[in-house]
Motif scaffolding. Structure first.
Motif, mmCIF file in Angstrom:
data_model
loop_
_atom_site.group_PDB
_atom_site.id
_atom_site.type_symbol
_atom_site.label_atom_id
_atom_site.label_comp_id
_atom_site.label_asym_id
_atom_site.label_seq_id
_atom_site.Cartn_x
_atom_site.Cartn_y
_atom_site.Cartn_z
ATOM 1 N N LEU A 68 3.660 30.590 11.407
ATOM 2 C CA LEU A 68 4.886 29.824 11.186
ATOM 3 C C LEU A 68 4.964 28.620 12.112
ATOM 4 C CD1 LEU A 68 7.375 32.844 11.072
ATOM 5 C CD2 LEU A 68 6.488 31.590 9.095
ATOM 6 N N TYR A 69 5.493 27.523 11.569
ATOM 7 C CA TYR A 69 5.827 26.341 12.358
ATOM 8 C C TYR A 69 7.308 26.029 12.133
ATOM 9 C CZ TYR A 69 0.756 25.572 12.515
ATOM 10 O OH TYR A 69 -0.597 25.696 12.714
ATOM 11 N N VAL A 70 8.000 25.678 13.222
ATOM 12 C CA VAL A 70 9.434 25.390 13.141
ATOM 13 C C VAL A 70 9.741 24.173 14.001
ATOM 14 C CG1 VAL A 70 11.761 26.210 13.695
ATOM 15 C CG2 VAL A 70 10.080 27.789 12.704
ATOM 16 N N GLY A 71 10.487 23.200 13.420
ATOM 17 C CA GLY A 71 10.927 22.018 14.156
ATOM 18 C C GLY A 71 12.440 21.910 14.153
ATOM 19 N N THR A 72 12.968 21.196 15.135
ATOM 20 C CA THR A 72 14.419 21.091 15.293
ATOM 21 C C THR A 72 14.874 19.640 15.300
ATOM 22 O OG1 THR A 72 14.451 20.947 17.724
ATOM 23 C CG2 THR A 72 14.323 23.159 16.757
ATOM 24 N N ASP A 73 16.192 19.465 15.190
ATOM 25 C CA ASP A 73 16.762 18.112 15.186
ATOM 26 C C ASP A 73 16.794 17.491 16.572
ATOM 27 O OD1 ASP A 73 18.810 19.573 16.349
ATOM 28 O OD2 ASP A 73 20.256 19.225 14.738
ATOM 29 N N ASP A 74 16.516 18.250 17.620
ATOM 30 C CA ASP A 74 16.465 17.674 18.962
ATOM 31 C C ASP A 74 15.033 17.602 19.483
ATOM 32 O OD1 ASP A 74 16.251 20.406 19.246
ATOM 33 O OD2 ASP A 74 17.700 20.582 20.880
ATOM 34 N N GLY A 75 14.065 17.603 18.560
ATOM 35 C CA GLY A 75 12.700 17.275 18.919
ATOM 36 C C GLY A 75 11.825 18.393 19.413
ATOM 37 N N ARG A 76 12.251 19.639 19.233
ATOM 38 C CA ARG A 76 11.402 20.748 19.657
ATOM 39 C C ARG A 76 10.559 21.228 18.474
ATOM 40 N NH1 ARG A 76 14.119 24.638 24.088
ATOM 41 N NH2 ARG A 76 11.987 24.438 24.884
ATOM 42 N N LEU A 77 9.360 21.709 18.780
ATOM 43 C CA LEU A 77 8.409 22.139 17.753
ATOM 44 C C LEU A 77 7.702 23.391 18.258
ATOM 45 C CD1 LEU A 77 7.129 21.420 14.999
ATOM 46 C CD2 LEU A 77 5.423 20.078 16.259
ATOM 47 N N TRP A 78 7.636 24.401 17.383
ATOM 48 C CA TRP A 78 7.148 25.710 17.798
ATOM 49 C C TRP A 78 6.150 26.272 16.799
ATOM 50 C CZ3 TRP A 78 9.272 27.844 22.328
ATOM 51 C CH2 TRP A 78 10.424 27.190 22.817
ATOM 52 N N ILE A 79 5.321 27.185 17.304
ATOM 53 C CA ILE A 79 4.412 27.956 16.462
ATOM 54 C C ILE A 79 4.547 29.435 16.799
ATOM 55 C CG2 ILE A 79 2.467 27.670 18.068
ATOM 56 C CD1 ILE A 79 0.573 27.804 15.679
ATOM 57 N N SER A 80 4.467 30.246 15.758
ATOM 58 C CA SER A 80 4.306 31.694 15.928
ATOM 59 C C SER A 80 3.146 32.116 15.050
ATOM 60 C CB SER A 80 5.568 32.456 15.514
ATOM 61 O OG SER A 80 5.319 33.860 15.550
ATOM 62 N N GLN A 81 2.189 32.840 15.619
ATOM 63 C CA GLN A 81 1.029 33.287 14.845
ATOM 64 C C GLN A 81 1.140 34.752 14.458
ATOM 65 O OE1 GLN A 81 -2.824 31.628 15.572
ATOM 66 N NE2 GLN A 81 -2.113 30.480 17.360
ATOM 67 N N ASN A 82 2.299 35.332 14.756
ATOM 68 C CA ASN A 82 2.482 36.747 14.412
ATOM 69 C C ASN A 82 3.869 36.995 13.819
ATOM 70 O OD1 ASN A 82 3.936 36.339 16.731
ATOM 71 N ND2 ASN A 82 2.873 37.903 17.955
ATOM 72 N N ASP A 83 4.272 36.100 12.923
ATOM 73 C CA ASP A 83 5.497 36.273 12.137
ATOM 74 C C ASP A 83 6.747 36.397 13.012
ATOM 75 O OD1 ASP A 83 6.611 36.234 9.617
ATOM 76 O OD2 ASP A 83 6.513 38.400 9.347
ATOM 77 N N GLY A 84 6.787 35.595 14.068
ATOM 78 C CA GLY A 84 7.972 35.561 14.913
ATOM 79 C C GLY A 84 7.926 36.484 16.103
ATOM 80 N N GLY A 85 6.843 37.206 16.278
ATOM 81 C CA GLY A 85 6.744 38.101 17.434
ATOM 82 C C GLY A 85 6.706 37.334 18.739
#
Length: 789
Positions: free
Chosen positions: A630-647
């Motif tokens: 999963l990749y997730v971005g926000t309106d305040d410029g943060r960007l994240w990855i999870s390789q285990n479905d949010g674990g």
């Protein structure tokens, strides 16, 4: 020798592009200045002319039965033509009094229009001020003022390129070289250029004769019909914050009225009798044509009348944290502004509902030119008084959210009205209206998605029109896709959609600030109703629609969802939904129950909590190759990855632009570790191009904006057939790259300058569809690009 030289040049250019594409954001040229934007626009036009794909044509697919937000209207001196200005679809002209319209301003840097004017002494001269000054949530920046001397056949840029929003243009009644302009300034950030401008040489040079500060601009200008040297302006202190609408805040004192008696050379404040400055919001002014001694001011009154209930604090449009304000109020001066008195009742149901909690969107006032006591105040509805302000009733209009009224000074039953549903003309005082719906398709889409029906349908949400869907019909040929009427669809005016790929009758739609619903068309329960355009529309009964929004656990802080909250169906299982608030939620049973699978992924800065939901998730993508990546971005410029479905979550922002809105994340369908991402600088008045690629799960990012000259960037997509092909939608058009972003070309040559907010490629039929915010949706055959059949 020539061939070798040509190859050498190509090698140098290619090397430059590679070096440039690998630069970090610190090395990028930040584009904020108007001159830089205009130069970049010229580059775009050259790229469009020289594009390898300028023989490919975009095909307008609708909706045919919808129009969009208009901001101004102008009528030629002898009424042989009418102009209307669109909030994000350019300027349109009619020579048959509204039966048909054609665009005359659609190939400039911005199609967002603040105001238009026709010279009273020369109907050939038209002025266009770019940048909608209502600064609604879907407003876009302009880049100065334009002039035509041939009734709109051609336009020339005449300066004020750093204005960003132009509120009013007034042309001298006898000398068309003398023009007065109100500049309200940047939407999101302070800027020095705000104020009142004047030219005496037809726009060759401008002087600013009224300046307050870098947060206070001019929102209205009016001229005394009996003496063109007498001018009135209203100033407005405002800036929109990412977490607050542009309301009057503590310490603001800049909202006022000024008067000049020497054609704008000098000014005096005239506020005697108005409420104290800290209670003034946006102000509109109008002078009685039949009695120029009488001047009216329409003021958004910020005096608090009551505190809201807890339920009211969840108002979708953002309730002011200060409480309910008095709102729309009317003041009158009988001595050309020397003294003012309030002439509207303090409590009146028509006025209290006129602007609700967001009077900053409206502020237009029109005095009947034949009767000084008949005044129209424009808001969500139109309030009219026929006794100078003592009593009020709702004026019968077509549509809502009103932004301009023109009344014929020789026949007050002849009225032209602008609102979010188009431009409307009546000749009988409002008994019958001729609407632009179906005539001016300036439809403001936020998004697009598709289903797998045959023919396939596309879905989108439209500013102030709710959500719609329409068929993409290929039966007559892939180059003959027709425009069609669209029908109502699940969702509101700000909604993302996702349609189950295994069942096109199962539709998911997000609503205001994170609400989420599931609609089952397999259980039809519909009703018919008359639309605002006079045509019957099918409405889905609530019995087939179910709210499935996650809720905060008892004792937890309330959930925050973006206006268009990001959610997706898993490409691995369409029963699985990922929904973004400040947390990411997951459901494996179509939304019947939810698990919170992330911490707060925003900065969660208490100083950035306000009346508008902010610090929220704006982009979600799951790898089609690996479930739970999963990749997730926000309106305040943060960007994240999870390789285990949010674990577990890892932030992956090294090298990208700081604090810039993540507008899209796209996990590659070809290579597991490859991901594409775009950022949008609109909310920082930043027009830089931000497009990124990572080949190591976001650990490092490569700038692949390359030769795209101008932002902002709204979407990046990977082609479903050829992994080297990428698409980008910006605020001026659409681009394609055939080599993974090393260089880009303008896609198609017939697209007007428009805000391309979203883009999809239908995986079965290989058709590209773009959703524009101001010109509806367009489709293009992707076969010539990716070799599909």
């Amino acid at each position: 020798m020539k061939a070798n030289l040509s190859k050498s040049i190509q090698l140098i250019v290619l090397t430059f592009l590679i070096i440039f594409s690998s630069c970090s954001t610190q090395d990028k040229k930040i584009i904020k200045e108007g001159k830089d934007r205009l130069n970049a626009w010229e580059t775009h036009l050259t790229m469009e002319q020289n594009s390898s794909f300028n023989d490919l044509e975009w095909q307008f697919i609708g909706p045919k039965n919808t129009s969009g937000r208009m901001t101004d209207v102008a009528v030629s001196p002898n009424q042989d033509y009418i102009l209307t200005a669109s909030a994000s679809g350019g300027v349109w002209k009619t020579t048959d009094h509204g039966e048909s319209w054609k665009p005359i301003f659609e190939k400039e840097i911005s199609s967002s229009i603040g105001d238009i004017a026709i010279a009273p002494s020369n109907k050939d001269i038209i002025w266009v001020g770019t940048g909608e000054s209502n600064i609604f949530r879907s407003s876009h920046a302009g880049c100065g003022i334009y002039k035509s001397t041939d009734q709109g056949k051609s336009f020339t840029h005449m300066g004020l390129e750093n204005s960003n929003t132009i509120s009013r243009i007034v042309v001298h009644p006898e000398n068309s070289d003398i023009v007065f302009v109100g500049v309200s300034g940047n939407e999101w950030t302070p800027n020095e250029e705000r104020g009142f401008y004047k030219t005496t040489d037809g726009g060759e040079t401008w002087i600013r004769t009224l300046k307050k500060n870098d947060m206070t601009g001019v929102i209205d200008v009016d001229m005394d019909s009996s003496n063109p040297d007498i001018l009135y302006v209203a100033t407005w202190q405002r800036v929109r914050k990412k977490w607050n609408d542009p309301r009057t805040e503590a310490g603001y004192t800049g909202c006022s009225i000024f008067k000049s008696e020497d054609a704008g050379e000098t000014w005096n404040e005239i506020s005697n009798g108005l409420m104290e400055p800290q209670f003034r919001g946006r102000i509109g002014i109008d002078i009685s044509y039949s009695n120029p001694d009488v001047v009216y001011a329409y003021i958004d009154d910020y005096e608090v009348v009551r505190e809201p209930t807890e339920a009211e604090r969840n108002d979708s449009y953002g309730l002011p944290s200060c409480g309910y304000i008095r709102g729309a109020q009317l003041f009158r001066s009988d001595n050309k502004g020397e003294n003012w008195q309030r002439v509207s009742p303090l409590e009146n149901p028509v006025l209290q509902r006129l602007c609700n909690t967001y009077g900053w969107v409206f502020g237009q006032i029109t005095v009947d030119p034949t009767d000084e006591k008949t005044i129209y105040l424009q808001g969500v509805s139109v309030g009219v008084t026929k006794d100078g302000g003592e009593t009020w009733e709702r004026f019968r209009t077509a549509g809502g959210d009103n932004h301009g009224i023109w009344i014929d000074k020789d026949d007050n039953q002849h009225i032209i009205l602008n609102n979010d549903h188009g431009v409307h003309i009546t000749k009988d005082g409002s008994e019958n209206w001729l609407s632009s719906s179906g005539r001016i398709p300036v439809v403001q889409f936020f998004n697009v998605n598709y289903d797998m029906s045959e023919p396939f349908k596309v879905y989108g949400s439209i500013q102030d029109h709710g959500s719609r869907r329409g068929e993409v019909i290929l039966s007559e040929g892939r180059d003959k896709i027709p425009a069609v009427d669209w029908e109502s669809a699940p969702g509101g005016e700000g909604s993302h959609h996702a349609i189950d790929p295994t069942d096109p009758n199962m539709v998911y739609s997000a609503g205001f600030y994170g609400t989420l619903s599931r609609t089952d068309y397999n259980k039809p329960d519909t009703t018919e109703r008359m639309g605002r355009d006079g045509k019957m529309m099918t409405r889905i009964s609530p019995s087939t629609r179910k709210s499935i929004v996650p809720v905060a656990a008892e004792g937890e802080i309330p959930l925050r969802g973006e206006w268009l909250a990001a959610f997706i169906l898993s490409p691995h299982n369409s029963n699985t939904i990922y929904h973004g608030m400040q947390y990411l939620f997951k459901s494996t049973n179509r939304g019947e129950s939810w698990d919170k699978i992330s911490p707060d992924l925003s900065h969660n800065n208490p100083e950035h909590f306000g009346d508008v939901k902010h610090q929220t998730i704006t982009a979600v993508s799951e790898s089609p190759l690996k479930q739970g990546l999963l990749y997730v971005g926000t309106d305040d410029g943060r960007l994240w990855i999870s390789q285990n479905d949010g674990g577990e979550w890892t932030e992956i922002v090294e090298g990208i632009a700081t604090d810039r809105w993540i507008s899209r994340v796209e996990a590659s369908r070809f290579v597991e570790g490859t991901v594409y991402m775009s950022q949008n600088g609109k909310r920082d008045d930043d027009f830089t191009v931000y497009v990124w690629k990572s080949e190591d799960y976001g650990t490092t990012w490569t700038d692949i904006s390359s030769n795209i000259p101008l932002g902002t960037v709204n979407v990046v997509r990977e082609d479903p057939i050829n992994q080297d092909i990428l698409y980008v939608g910006t605020d001026v058009g659409a681009y394609v790259s055939l080599n993974g972003g090393e260089d880009w070309e303008v896609l198609g040559s017939n697209l007007p300058s428009c805000f391309v907010h979203d883009l999809i490629i239908h995986p079965r039929d290989n058709i590209i569809v773009i959703a524009t915010h101001g010109r509806g949706m367009y489709a293009m055959d992707a076969n010539p690009l990716n070799g599909g059949k």
